[in-house]
Design an enzyme around this catalytic site. Structure first.
Site: not given
Ligand code: URA
Length: 253
Positions: A114-115
């Site tokens: 994820d970011r």
């Protein structure tokens, strides 16, 4: 008149030279292996020390295990920082892991983070290797350090361990550790599934706010000594181990 293209001429090399180039053994040791009947070419045992092979076409086995040379393959690990996305490009101009990578090779991330998840992210141009690592049947272990806003209860640690229900089904049993001196807020978790946002979803389903998520290891590969945002090549033992875990032929880069 159309001419059929001629096949490229074979570049033949002595078997002992090939095995030493692959790092399997010295030429003398390779000769011994041939004499002992340990070496097969295209599934036929060879005992003639003068045997020559074409590395592009012939399949070489030692004790039944295929030996391949992969000097064209690249295997990298990045210590991914926060606020970077795991896509090849982004129309909105956000920082991608590819921008940080600066690789001259056309490599791709193996799976995604994820970011705002940090830590171990692998890259390669070896498609089969990537597919196998991501395939659930090989159960490659991924280790995460999760920092929660509040302390995780023993009951919930037990649930995380045994497997719990999230939207897309029950999770497999996981190894879960409460980190010492963290007041119960830092949890180490090892999973072998690779569902989308799985770790965050497990903690969120139990009512926790995940403040930080860091992948500390992917199989045998860790980010020890690697600064955030930096990348290094995998070592030979790391590649060998990952290939072994996914049932791929032994490789001598
Ligand atoms: N699990 C998550 O929730 N996020 C990741 O980035 C990786 C695993």
């Amino acid at each position: 008149m159309k001419r059929t293209p001629k096949p490229e001429p074979a570049e033949l090399i002595r078997i002992n030279r090939y095995l030493s180039m692959c790092g399997v053994a010295s030429r003398r040791k390779a000769d011994e292996m041939v004499l002992e009947g340990k070496v097969e070419i295209n599934h036929k045992v060879v005992r003639d020390l003068g045997t020559k092979i074409d590395p592009r076409r012939d399949k070489i086995y030692i004790n039944g295990k295929q030996i391949v040379q992969v000097h064209d393959f690249v295997y990298l690990v990045m210590n991914k920082p926060r606020d970077t996305i795991t896509t090849l490009s982004d129309e909105r101009g956000r920082t991608t892991v590819m921008k940080l990578l600066h690789s001259k090779h056309r490599v791709y991330p193996i799976g995604r983070l994820d970011r705002n998840t940090t830590g171990v992210l692998l890259f390669t141009n070896d498609g089969e290797f990537a597919n196998r690592l991501m395939h659930p049947k090989f159960e490659i272990q991924k280790s995460y350090l999760v920092t929660c806003e509040t302390a995780v209860t023993f009951e919930h640690v037990d649930q995380l361990r045994k497997g719990m229900r999230i939207e897309d089904g029950k999770t497999a049993p996981a190894e879960v550790y409460v980190m010492p001196h963290s007041k119960g807020k830092e949890i180490g978790i090892i999973i072998h599934e690779g569902r989308n946002r799985q770790v965050r979803r497990m903690f969120e389903a139990l009512g926790y706010v995940v403040k930080k998520l860091d992948r500390v290891a992917y199989g045998p590969v860790t980010k020890e000594g690697l600064a955030r945002g930096a990348t290094r090549s995998l070592t030979r033992p790391e590649v060998r181990k990952l290939r072994e875990l996914t049932g791929m032929p032994e490789v001598q880069p």
